[in-house]
Enzyme design. Sequence first.
Site, mmCIF file in Angstrom:
data_model
loop_
_atom_site.group_PDB
_atom_site.id
_atom_site.type_symbol
_atom_site.label_atom_id
_atom_site.label_comp_id
_atom_site.label_asym_id
_atom_site.label_seq_id
_atom_site.Cartn_x
_atom_site.Cartn_y
_atom_site.Cartn_z
ATOM 1 N N ARG A 39 0.813 -1.210 0.000
ATOM 2 C CA ARG A 39 0.000 0.000 0.000
ATOM 3 C C ARG A 39 0.852 1.268 0.000
ATOM 4 N NH1 ARG A 39 -4.871 1.522 4.291
ATOM 5 N NH2 ARG A 39 -5.392 3.518 3.313
ATOM 6 N N LYS A 40 2.148 1.140 0.098
ATOM 7 C CA LYS A 40 3.006 2.311 0.194
ATOM 8 C C LYS A 40 3.295 2.915 -1.182
ATOM 9 C CE LYS A 40 3.220 1.961 4.648
ATOM 10 N NZ LYS A 40 2.241 0.910 4.896
#
Length: 372
Positions: free
Chosen positions: A182-183
């Site tokens: 998700r980064k």
Amino acid sequence: MNNIPLTRPSVGDAELAAVADVFESGWLAGQGPRSATLEEGFKELTGQEHAIALNNCTAGLHLALMALGVGPGDEVIVSDYSFPATGHAVLYCGAKPVFADVRADTATIDPAVVEALITPNTRGIIAVDALGIPADWTELEAIAAKHGLFLVEDAACSAGGTYAGRPTGSFGDVAIFSLHARKGITSGEGGVLTTNNAELAARVRAASCFGMQSAFARQNSDKLTIPTFPEIGYNYKLSDVLAAIAVVQLSRLDEFTKARRSVAARYAELLADVPGVHAPVVPEDREPTWQTYAITVDDHIDRDALIMGLRAQGIGSNIGTYAMHLQPVYGTTNPCPVSKRVFERQVALPMFPELSEEDQLRVVSVVRDLAR
């Protein structure tokens, strides 16, 4: 209508080709040549002298505190608004996390609260670049220096961000990034620790590989080296398969960050006239990465129903992150009212570089309808 995910990793042929190269090389394990390339890239990104690739950010937090000598009886002041990995790292060392409340606008740790929490047992501070918005590092570094405390930057969400013209990952004694899916840049899982402290870096590198020199380094030695194990170590290495993906992602960081900032700017414009809904606030002295785009809703809006309403219409949504002092695992009674309110009022909207203007219009239209 098409579904709009909360997030989507930006990966493609270049990442696949990098993985194929690793397969061809025969070295898939950790602390190999691709990990070394990734570390060089993070040194360049942050301006720090040392970088160590790890299997995740949580491992980096644990190793950083261990290398800083944290143990039973110690207290570490921790920003309350964060994923619990930040607090867990303190528990891993047998120490006590003391949660500090956050600013209402940025959700980053409030320096004034930090100073009030310092006791004779306080060893250091962990501040978080909350959801990709850098913390108040000038004030925090001054507090740490004044009281002789270490300072850790949890930069899990902030690769590519800046504060007062300095890159994230360059603050305090040590910083740790995440490469989770998700980064802003990702290899699925992974982390990188950066520091200017050579002794700390050496301890972390050794402890990440059971306390010994890596197999890759030993195989190229001109003499047989048989490791010994004088103290406990961990298996926190990042595989070269994942490191190769991360190297490609790091080369695209500027592209991704620019796109996320454009998405954030469009959201701010579209949300400006939605009653009861507030776009994130970012002070002028810092540039966020927008790992998460979290709106804040007024009390008359049912936050949980808003999230579930978005999901029901095929739009990814979630909370921002956690108010850690509320989690039973910590057994704390230390109140953090601002963090509690942010936790209860924030809503994460879809955020990724390829998010189209059309899809953003749909997201905001649904938010507007549900907020009524």
